[in-house]
Design an enzyme around this catalytic site. Sequence first.
Site, PDB file in Angstrom:
ATOM      1  N   ARG A   1      40.645  25.933  54.565  1.00  0.00           N
ATOM      2  CA  ARG A   1      40.038  26.887  55.509  1.00  0.00           C
ATOM      3  C   ARG A   1      38.775  26.341  56.166  1.00  0.00           C
ATOM      4  O   ARG A   1      38.308  26.915  57.157  1.00  0.00           O
ATOM      5  CB  ARG A   1      39.772  28.235  54.813  1.00  0.00           C
ATOM      6  CG  ARG A   1      41.056  28.995  54.601  1.00  0.00           C
ATOM      7  CD  ARG A   1      40.868  30.380  54.024  1.00  0.00           C
ATOM      8  NE  ARG A   1      42.163  31.050  53.943  1.00  0.00           N
ATOM      9  CZ  ARG A   1      42.445  32.041  53.105  1.00  0.00           C
ATOM     10  NH1 ARG A   1      41.515  32.496  52.283  1.00  0.00           N
ATOM     11  NH2 ARG A   1      43.644  32.588  53.112  1.00  0.00           N
TER      12      ARG A   1
ATOM     13  N   LYS B   1      45.867  43.654  47.375  1.00  0.00           N
ATOM     14  CA  LYS B   1      46.870  42.653  46.997  1.00  0.00           C
ATOM     15  C   LYS B   1      46.664  42.211  45.545  1.00  0.00           C
ATOM     16  O   LYS B   1      47.599  42.202  44.751  1.00  0.00           O
ATOM     17  CB  LYS B   1      46.769  41.452  47.960  1.00  0.00           C
ATOM     18  CG  LYS B   1      47.771  40.346  47.691  1.00  0.00           C
ATOM     19  CD  LYS B   1      48.013  39.513  48.930  1.00  0.00           C
ATOM     20  CE  LYS B   1      46.932  38.494  49.191  1.00  0.00           C
ATOM     21  NZ  LYS B   1      46.912  37.377  48.216  1.00  0.00           N
TER      22      LYS B   1
ATOM     23  N   SER C   1      37.417  30.843  39.722  1.00  0.00           N
ATOM     24  CA  SER C   1      38.776  31.296  40.027  1.00  0.00           C
ATOM     25  C   SER C   1      39.194  32.472  39.155  1.00  0.00           C
ATOM     26  O   SER C   1      39.368  32.349  37.944  1.00  0.00           O
ATOM     27  CB  SER C   1      39.777  30.150  39.838  1.00  0.00           C
ATOM     28  OG  SER C   1      41.092  30.664  39.899  1.00  0.00           O
TER      29      SER C   1
ATOM     30  N   GLN D   1      42.024  33.781  39.425  1.00  0.00           N
ATOM     31  CA  GLN D   1      43.425  33.550  39.052  1.00  0.00           C
ATOM     32  C   GLN D   1      43.504  32.820  37.720  1.00  0.00           C
ATOM     33  O   GLN D   1      44.348  33.122  36.880  1.00  0.00           O
ATOM     34  CB  GLN D   1      44.143  32.764  40.148  1.00  0.00           C
ATOM     35  CG  GLN D   1      44.336  33.589  41.411  1.00  0.00           C
ATOM     36  CD  GLN D   1      44.900  32.804  42.575  1.00  0.00           C
ATOM     37  OE1 GLN D   1      45.095  31.601  42.486  1.00  0.00           O
ATOM     38  NE2 GLN D   1      45.139  33.484  43.674  1.00  0.00           N
TER      39      GLN D   1
ATOM     40  N   ASP E   1      37.653  35.346  50.104  1.00  0.00           N
ATOM     41  CA  ASP E   1      38.785  35.505  51.027  1.00  0.00           C
ATOM     42  C   ASP E   1      38.346  35.932  52.423  1.00  0.00           C
ATOM     43  O   ASP E   1      39.174  36.019  53.336  1.00  0.00           O
ATOM     44  CB  ASP E   1      39.782  36.528  50.463  1.00  0.00           C
ATOM     45  CG  ASP E   1      40.571  35.949  49.295  1.00  0.00           C
ATOM     46  OD1 ASP E   1      40.572  34.710  49.122  1.00  0.00           O
ATOM     47  OD2 ASP E   1      41.170  36.743  48.546  1.00  0.00           O
TER      48      ASP E   1
HETATM   49  C1  S3P Z   1      42.811  36.105  43.772  1.00  0.00           C
HETATM   50  C2  S3P Z   1      41.779  35.251  43.483  1.00  0.00           C
HETATM   51  C3  S3P Z   1      41.202  34.332  44.472  1.00  0.00           C
HETATM   52  C4  S3P Z   1      41.543  34.774  45.889  1.00  0.00           C
HETATM   53  C5  S3P Z   1      42.997  35.100  46.041  1.00  0.00           C
HETATM   54  C6  S3P Z   1      43.374  36.232  45.114  1.00  0.00           C
HETATM   55  C7  S3P Z   1      43.343  36.945  42.671  1.00  0.00           C
HETATM   56  O1  S3P Z   1      41.745  33.044  44.278  1.00  0.00           O
HETATM   57  O2  S3P Z   1      41.165  33.775  46.792  1.00  0.00           O
HETATM   58  O3  S3P Z   1      43.293  35.474  47.369  1.00  0.00           O
HETATM   59  O4  S3P Z   1      44.121  37.877  42.950  1.00  0.00           O
HETATM   60  O5  S3P Z   1      42.979  36.690  41.521  1.00  0.00           O
HETATM   61  P1  S3P Z   1      41.105  31.992  43.241  1.00  0.00           P
HETATM   62  O6  S3P Z   1      41.330  32.498  41.873  1.00  0.00           O
HETATM   63  O7  S3P Z   1      41.854  30.711  43.500  1.00  0.00           O
HETATM   64  O8  S3P Z   1      39.658  31.920  43.611  1.00  0.00           O
END
Ligand code: S3P
Length: 444
Positions: free
Chosen positions: A355, A17, A172, A174, A324
């Site tokens: 969670r 993903k 993070s 993200q 995750d």
């Molecule tokens: C993700 C980063 C993680 C993860 C999410 C996907 C990504 O989140 O939990 O399912 O694709 O960069 P966080 O950046 O909030 O830790």
Amino acid sequence: MRHGSLYGTVRQTPGDKSMTHRALILSALSEKKVRISNALYSEDCKRTADALCAMGIEIQQQSMPGCPTDEFLGIFDVQGKGLNGLAEPENIIDCGNSGTTMRLLTGLLSGRSFVSKLTGDASLRRRPMRRVIDPLQEMGADIDGRKGGAFAPLGIRGKPLAGMEYTLPVASAQVKSALLLAGLTAKGTTVITDPFGTRDHTERMLQYFGAKFSSEGEACSIEGGYPLQFEWKEIAIPGDFSSAAFFIVGALIAKGSEITINNVGVNPTRTGLLDVLEKMGADIKIVPNDKKDFYEPVADITVRFSELKRAGVVEGALIPRMIDEFPIFCIAAAAAEGETLIRGAKELRVKESDRITTMVKALSVLGVDAEELPDGIKIMGTKEWKTQRGRDGGKCATQGDHRVAMAMKIAQFRTDGTIHLDDETCINTSFPSFQATLDSLLVR
Ligand code: S3P
């Protein structure tokens, strides 16, 4: 009542993903037509694809030939328009349940010469956005959101950005990725330090797409304004470890199981669960099948039923490496004899659901003792679970959280009754072919 075992081979887990989101975005910013194969066709990834289409990018979707669950394994053909080719979207972009879509797009759109607005479903509108907005504002971004910029909907008035040096205050990927995407069009160099070791897919993919990118130790940097340059035409997405994780734990806890999952991404920033399970005595064999010069490590994973020992304390650097996987890890810990303590995992409270609370309640439905801690969970594992209502099972609220729903479906291999989930449709967020794959492995 026992619910069978798992046996057989999963030839291809749906594409990762995180990597599918990133491949879509970087392809759109390239100057070529890029084919993304084994992409994940889930609700979350479609949100990113639709958002890019709303900004004038042409994306054609088709199923992968010859795959039993081909509706969900996709090919995206993306016609890139270059670093500055995105057009102002005519409407508000709906990111649905996808935190990755919202946070990565916030970074991508901050430096554009247009206005954009991002919203999402009720869960996403409750998730923290200041973590991306604050550093982007340091780069010169003009972003507003509900409650003083804390939550979506977000309004982004594109502004020229300047590179900066930034150390992540939260674990993070993200946030890191949003800043790197902003850095692609910012003036000068953007340097990000990640002391937590969060997933590095954006970094690997930026390199693969030929960005002016480098990394050293915990820091990585991107030079703004350089077009993406590469010779290849197709990028294949490895199977999603986070999806494979459900079957890995399923095979470990369902007596008589033996499964192999082919072509799973085993990037070490993602596989903390394997390290913990191995410590618990899990019978897991990992055979690398890396192709030369591939941008991510890939392996075939074979798992056999195992009597698990307690995990002890799970904390520190392991947490981001299995962030995750906690819903399904809770099921493994519940099936192992003795106490497991998860701590230093406060981030779990701001995922698709809280969670920590959701899983403590779910474990109690299974008849497993669990205690909620501010930053984790204490689980008293036991071989025999006694569900709340015996053979009638019990009712479990998934809180619309895909990974909680899948973890509870796997938990059924150990329960003495059927667990009724209030919402299973949320599974489509990340793994629409989950049930079909489970059915294909199920032996009663
Ligand atoms: C993700 C980063 C993680 C993860 C999410 C996907 C990504 O989140 O939990 O399912 O694709 O960069 P966080 O950046 O909030 O830790």
